[in-house]
Design a protein around this motif. Sequence first.
Motif, PDB file in Angstrom:
ATOM      1  N   LEU A 166      36.268  48.741  31.267  1.00 40.58           N
ATOM      2  CA  LEU A 166      36.590  48.342  32.634  1.00 40.58           C
ATOM      3  C   LEU A 166      37.236  46.965  32.667  1.00 40.58           C
ATOM      4  O   LEU A 166      38.304  46.776  33.266  1.00 40.58           O
ATOM      5  N   HIS A 167      36.612  45.995  32.018  1.00 37.96           N
ATOM      6  CA  HIS A 167      37.129  44.630  32.064  1.00 37.96           C
ATOM      7  C   HIS A 167      38.470  44.520  31.339  1.00 37.96           C
ATOM      8  O   HIS A 167      39.342  43.743  31.752  1.00 37.96           O
ATOM      9  N   LEU A 170      41.065  46.087  33.724  1.00 38.77           N
ATOM     10  CA  LEU A 170      41.239  45.208  34.880  1.00 38.77           C
ATOM     11  C   LEU A 170      42.062  43.978  34.523  1.00 38.77           C
ATOM     12  O   LEU A 170      42.940  43.567  35.288  1.00 38.77           O
ATOM     13  N   ALA A 171      41.776  43.392  33.371  1.00 35.08           N
ATOM     14  CA  ALA A 171      42.517  42.199  32.957  1.00 35.08           C
ATOM     15  C   ALA A 171      44.005  42.513  32.817  1.00 35.08           C
ATOM     16  O   ALA A 171      44.861  41.730  33.257  1.00 35.08           O
ATOM     17  N   ALA A 172      44.326  43.665  32.219  1.00 36.31           N
ATOM     18  CA  ALA A 172      45.730  44.047  32.041  1.00 36.31           C
ATOM     19  C   ALA A 172      46.396  44.324  33.387  1.00 36.31           C
ATOM     20  O   ALA A 172      47.536  43.900  33.634  1.00 36.31           O
ATOM     21  N   ASP A 173      45.698  45.028  34.273  1.00 33.15           N
ATOM     22  CA  ASP A 173      46.268  45.343  35.584  1.00 33.15           C
ATOM     23  C   ASP A 173      46.470  44.085  36.422  1.00 33.15           C
ATOM     24  O   ASP A 173      47.495  43.932  37.101  1.00 33.15           O
ATOM     25  N   PHE A 245      39.182  36.885  41.066  1.00 35.22           N
ATOM     26  CA  PHE A 245      38.836  38.301  41.150  1.00 35.22           C
ATOM     27  C   PHE A 245      38.153  38.774  39.863  1.00 35.22           C
ATOM     28  O   PHE A 245      37.105  39.432  39.901  1.00 35.22           O
ATOM     29  N   LEU A 246      38.724  38.440  38.712  1.00 40.38           N
ATOM     30  CA  LEU A 246      38.153  38.871  37.434  1.00 40.38           C
ATOM     31  C   LEU A 246      36.776  38.253  37.202  1.00 40.38           C
ATOM     32  O   LEU A 246      35.857  38.925  36.711  1.00 40.38           O
ATOM     33  N   ASP A 247      36.622  36.987  37.542  1.00 41.56           N
ATOM     34  CA  ASP A 247      35.317  36.336  37.388  1.00 41.56           C
ATOM     35  C   ASP A 247      34.269  37.012  38.262  1.00 41.56           C
ATOM     36  O   ASP A 247      33.119  37.217  37.843  1.00 41.56           O
ATOM     37  N   PHE A 253      29.236  43.561  37.640  1.00 44.86           N
ATOM     38  CA  PHE A 253      28.972  44.736  36.804  1.00 44.86           C
ATOM     39  C   PHE A 253      28.089  44.313  35.638  1.00 44.86           C
ATOM     40  O   PHE A 253      28.551  43.693  34.685  1.00 44.86           O
ATOM     41  N   VAL A 254      26.811  44.663  35.735  1.00 39.00           N
ATOM     42  CA  VAL A 254      25.821  44.268  34.739  1.00 39.00           C
ATOM     43  C   VAL A 254      25.725  45.336  33.662  1.00 39.00           C
ATOM     44  O   VAL A 254      25.606  46.531  33.956  1.00 39.00           O
TER      45      VAL A 254
END
Length: 289
Positions: A166-167, A170-173, A245-247, A253-254
Motif C-alpha cells: 500500500l505505502h 501510494l508513494a509512487a502515485d 498525505f503520506l505521513d 494504517f497499523v
Amino acid sequence: MCLLSSPAYHIVDRCGVARVRLSSGLECRAYHVHFMEERCRMFGIDIVACLERARLWLPESRPHKGVFYRSDDNRLVTKVVTEREFSCMLDLIPVIGARGTSTLLLPLLGMFAVEDTGLINQALHLVVMPNLAYGMSGPRLLDLKGTDSTAVMPAVPVAGENAEQLHGLLAADCEFLCGQEIMDYSLLVAIDDKSAEIRVALIDYFTRYTLERRLESQVKTFGRLLRTVPTAPTIIEPVRYKQRFLDFIKEKFVVVAQPSPSSLRAYRSRTQSCRPRSASPCVRAKRMR
C-alpha cells in the motif's frame, strides 16, 4: 458490448469525442472514447445503460463532497464535477493511461458533458468510476485526506505485506500527482467487517494547483493566523500536500499479523463517534436526467 459500435454513439472528431443520445432524449458528449472503451471492456460494462439507470446517492463518508449517482446494480458511481475539474481530467487521462495497472488511482470509465440541462450556458460535467465497495456486505466507507477533519480517525489494522505494498503504491502515485501539480486528493477506504476485507483507492485527483488556488491558500493561512479561520488550509502546494498525505496514511494504517473480523469490529466501535451524519445512503426515488 462494444460501445463505439452502439447506435447511441457517434464520433464527431479525431480526439475521441463522441455525441451520445440517451433514451430520455438528452444528448451529451463523451470524451476520450477510445480509452474509455478499452477500460469498459475490462470491467464488462455498458456505460450508456449505466448512465440511464443511475440514481442519486448520498454516501455517508462524503456528505458534503458533491453530487453522486450510483447505477442500479451498484457497480458504478458517477460524480458531478466542476468544469475546471473536468478540464483537468481531460489533460490527465492520456498520462494516467501510460501508467498501466500498478496504481491505486481509481480508474475513470467515462467522462461526459450534458449540455442540454436547462441551465443557461452551463453544462453538467460527469465522471464515471467503479464502485470501490461493489460486492461487499454492508461496507463502511472512509474518506482520508490528512486534514484536521480526518485526523481524529483511529488507525486501520492492515496485514504487514499489504501495508508495505500500500505505502509503496501510494508513494509512487503521489509522486506522479505531484509532478502533474495535483493536490487535494484523498484515499477512499472500503471495509467489510464480515470478511475482514479492506479496499483502498485514490480519488478526487481533479484539482490542479493554479495561481488562483495559491492565492486561496495564502488567504486561508493568513485567516488562521488571525484566528478567523478555524482549520489549516487544505489547499497547499503539491509537494507539501503529498508529504502531509503520506505521513497521515502511514499513521492511519497499523501493521498487524492478519486483520480479523473481530479486529475490524473493534475498529468500527472506535469510529462511531467520528462518522459523519447524513441522510439515507441511497435515495432510490430520483433518477438522473
